[in-house]
Enzyme design. Structure first.
Site, short mmCIF file in Angstrom:
data_model
loop_
_atom_site.label_atom_id
_atom_site.label_comp_id
_atom_site.label_asym_id
_atom_site.label_seq_id
_atom_site.Cartn_x
_atom_site.Cartn_y
_atom_site.Cartn_z
N ALA A 19 2.77 5.13 -3.44
CA ALA A 19 3.37 6.14 -2.56
C ALA A 19 2.51 6.47 -1.35
CB ALA A 19 3.66 7.40 -3.36
N ARG A 21 1.99 4.62 1.31
CA ARG A 21 2.45 4.04 2.58
C ARG A 21 3.90 3.63 2.47
NH1 ARG A 21 -0.20 -1.08 2.91
NH2 ARG A 21 -1.38 -0.96 0.98
N THR A 43 -4.01 3.21 -4.70
CA THR A 43 -5.08 2.52 -5.42
C THR A 43 -6.46 3.12 -5.11
OG1 THR A 43 -5.31 0.89 -3.66
CG2 THR A 43 -3.81 0.34 -5.48
N ASN A 64 -4.01 1.78 -10.47
CA ASN A 64 -3.79 0.35 -10.25
C ASN A 64 -2.85 -0.09 -11.36
OD1 ASN A 64 -3.91 -2.46 -10.27
ND2 ASN A 64 -5.94 -2.44 -9.35
N TYR A 156 6.18 -14.24 -5.04
CA TYR A 156 6.81 -12.94 -4.75
C TYR A 156 8.31 -12.98 -5.08
CZ TYR A 156 7.96 -8.84 -1.78
OH TYR A 156 8.41 -7.64 -1.29
N ALA A 158 9.81 -14.91 -7.25
CA ALA A 158 9.96 -14.95 -8.71
C ALA A 158 9.78 -13.56 -9.31
CB ALA A 158 8.95 -15.93 -9.31
N LYS A 160 10.24 -10.66 -7.82
CA LYS A 160 11.32 -9.75 -7.42
C LYS A 160 12.63 -10.06 -8.14
CE LYS A 160 8.97 -7.07 -4.73
NZ LYS A 160 8.72 -5.69 -5.16
P1 NAP Z 1 3.20 -1.54 1.59
O1 NAP Z 1 3.35 -0.76 2.86
O2 NAP Z 1 2.40 -2.79 1.60
O3 NAP Z 1 2.65 -0.55 0.44
C1 NAP Z 1 2.39 -1.05 -0.82
C2 NAP Z 1 2.08 0.10 -1.75
O4 NAP Z 1 1.79 -0.44 -3.04
C3 NAP Z 1 0.86 0.89 -1.32
O5 NAP Z 1 1.05 2.25 -1.63
C4 NAP Z 1 -0.24 0.31 -2.18
O6 NAP Z 1 -1.30 1.21 -2.44
C5 NAP Z 1 0.51 0.02 -3.47
N1 NAP Z 1 -0.15 -0.98 -4.31
C6 NAP Z 1 -0.53 -2.23 -3.97
N2 NAP Z 1 -1.12 -2.83 -5.02
C7 NAP Z 1 -1.10 -1.95 -6.04
C8 NAP Z 1 -1.56 -1.97 -7.38
N3 NAP Z 1 -2.17 -3.04 -7.90
N4 NAP Z 1 -1.39 -0.86 -8.14
C9 NAP Z 1 -0.77 0.23 -7.64
N5 NAP Z 1 -0.32 0.32 -6.39
C10 NAP Z 1 -0.48 -0.76 -5.59
O7 NAP Z 1 4.62 -1.95 1.00
P2 NAP Z 1 6.13 -1.62 1.48
O8 NAP Z 1 6.48 -2.56 2.57
O9 NAP Z 1 6.29 -0.17 1.65
O10 NAP Z 1 6.92 -2.13 0.20
C11 NAP Z 1 7.23 -1.27 -0.88
C12 NAP Z 1 8.08 -2.02 -1.88
O11 NAP Z 1 9.22 -2.56 -1.23
C13 NAP Z 1 7.38 -3.21 -2.52
O12 NAP Z 1 7.82 -3.37 -3.84
C14 NAP Z 1 7.85 -4.37 -1.68
O13 NAP Z 1 7.76 -5.59 -2.37
C15 NAP Z 1 9.29 -3.96 -1.44
N6 NAP Z 1 9.91 -4.56 -0.29
C16 NAP Z 1 9.42 -4.37 0.97
C17 NAP Z 1 10.07 -4.96 2.04
C18 NAP Z 1 9.60 -4.78 3.45
O14 NAP Z 1 10.20 -5.41 4.33
N7 NAP Z 1 8.60 -3.98 3.72
C19 NAP Z 1 11.19 -5.75 1.83
C20 NAP Z 1 11.68 -5.92 0.54
C21 NAP Z 1 11.02 -5.32 -0.51
P3 NAP Z 1 -2.59 1.29 -1.46
O15 NAP Z 1 -2.14 1.98 -0.20
O16 NAP Z 1 -3.58 2.06 -2.23
O17 NAP Z 1 -3.00 -0.14 -1.20
#
Ligand code: NAP
Length: 249
Positions: A19, A21, A43, A64, A156, A158, A160
Site C-alpha cells: 500500500a 505506492r 517492505t 514482506n 509474471y 503465469a 497473474k
Molecule cells: P508498484 O507501484 O510497483 O508497487 C508495488 C507495491 O508492492 C509496493 O507497495 C511494494 O512495496 C509492494 N511489494 C513489492 N514486493 C513486495 C513484497 N515482497 N512483499 C510485500 N510487498 C511488496 O505496483 P503497482 O503498479 O501499483 O501494481 C500494484 C498491483 O497491480 C500489482 O499486483 C501489479 O502486478 C498489478 N498490476 C499493475 C499494473 C500497472 O500497469 N501498474 C497492471 C496490471 C496489474 P515497497 O514500496 O515497500 O517496495
C-alpha cells in the site's frame, strides 16, 4: 439498501498489501474513504511510516509477503487492533522481466513467490477470522497480461493467471461461509511499474487502448471498493477487467 449504502464499508477491517505506492496506495485510501478501518503494508520502515501518515497512526506495517512468520505477525497485529480482517486486498507484486530463453530460475521463483505464493499465504492467514465472522472479501490484483500474455513476462503472466485460478478455487471452497474471492485484472495503469516504459512505448500502448489513456490507480481502487462493499455481495469467482478496453473477453 440505499445507493450510497451499497458502497459503504463502515465497521469493516481491511488489509491492503503493497500500500506504499501506486494501486495499493490508492486502494487503501479509497477503502478508508468508504468507511473501513484500513491497514496497509510496505517492505520498509519508511514506507510503513508514510502509510501511517495517510491512514492513521499504527495503520502502516512492514511486511514482506515472502516471509510466512511476518505474515502471521501482521495478521495478528491487525486483528488485535481492529478485529478480524474482513477485506483482504492481495496487491503486492514485483516484475523480473526477461525473455524465456534468458530467464533465470531465480527470476521465475522470485515472481511466483511474491505474486502468487505470497497472496496464498496472506489469504490463508486471514481465513480463521473470516470463517469465524462468516464474512470475507478476498480481492486479488491480477493483470491483463495474465489473460493476453506478454513477451518478456512469462513469470509474471503465469503468476497473474495463477492468482485468478487460485481465487476461483477459494470462491468454491468458501462461498457457503459468506466469503467471496475475486480478482481484478488491470490494464496498463500509471504507476512506478509502468513508468519504467519510455515515452515511445507509452504512446504505442495508448494506441492500443480504446479509451485512449493509461488507467489511473483510482480506476482500480473504485472497482476494489465496489467488490468489497454490499453491492458486490453476489459476485464471486470472477475476474473484473479494468483496462480501458485494451483486452475484451
Ligand atoms: P508498484 O507501484 O510497483 O508497487 C508495488 C507495491 O508492492 C509496493 O507497495 C511494494 O512495496 C509492494 N511489494 C513489492 N514486493 C513486495 C513484497 N515482497 N512483499 C510485500 N510487498 C511488496 O505496483 P503497482 O503498479 O501499483 O501494481 C500494484 C498491483 O497491480 C500489482 O499486483 C501489479 O502486478 C498489478 N498490476 C499493475 C499494473 C500497472 O500497469 N501498474 C497492471 C496490471 C496489474 P515497497 O514500496 O515497500 O517496495
Amino acid at each position: 439498501m440505499s445507493a450510497i449504502d451499497s458502497y459503504r464499508l463502515d465497521g469493516k477491517c481491511a488489509l491492503v498489501t503493497g500500500a506504499s505506492r501506486g494501486i495499493g496506495h490508492a486502494t487503501a485510501l479509497w477503502l478508508k474513504e468508504l468507511g473501513a478501518e484500513v491497514f496497509g503494508t510496505a517492505t520498509t520502515e519508511g514506507g510503513a511510516e508514510a502509510i501511517s501518515e495517510s491512514l492513521g497512526a499504527g495503520c502502516g506495517l512492514v511486511l514482506n509477503v515472502t516471509d510466512g512468520e511476518a505474515i502471521a505477525a501482521t495478521v495478528a497485529e491487525v486483528s488485535g487492533q481492529a478485529g478480524p480482517i474482513a477485506i483482504l486486498v492481495n496487491n503486492a507484486a514485483i516484475t523480473r522481466d526477461q525473455l524465456l530463453m534468458r530467464m533465470k530460475d531465480e527470476d521465475w521463483d522470485d515472481v511466483l513467490d511474491t505474486n502468487l505464493r505470497g497472496a496464498m499465504r496472506v489469504t490463508r492467514a486471514c481465513l480463521r477470522g473470516m470463517l469465524k465472522a462468516r464474512f470475507g472479501r478476498i480481492i486479488g490484483i491480477s493483470s491483463v497480461v495474465g489473460y493476453a500474455g506478454n513477451p518478456g513476462q512469462a513469470n509474471y503472466c503465469a503468476a497473474k493467471a495463477g492468482l485468478a485460478g487460485f481465487s476461483r478455487a477459494v470462491a468454491h471452497e468458501l462461498g457457503a461461509r459468506g466469503i467471496t474471492a475475486n480478482v481484478i485484472a488491470p490494464g496498463f495503469i500509471d504507476t512506478d511499474m509502468t513508468r519504467a516504459l519510455d515515452e515511445t512505448q507509452r504512446d504505442r500502448l495508448k494506441g492500443t487502448i480504446p479509451l485512449g489513456r493509461l488507467g489511473e490507480p483510482s480506476d482500480i481502487a473504485a472497482c476494489v471498493g465496489f467488490l468489497a462493499g454490499p453491492g458486490g455481495a453476489y459476485i464471486t469467482g470472477q475476474t473484473v477487467h479494468v483496462n480501458g478496453g485494451m483486452y475484451m473477453t
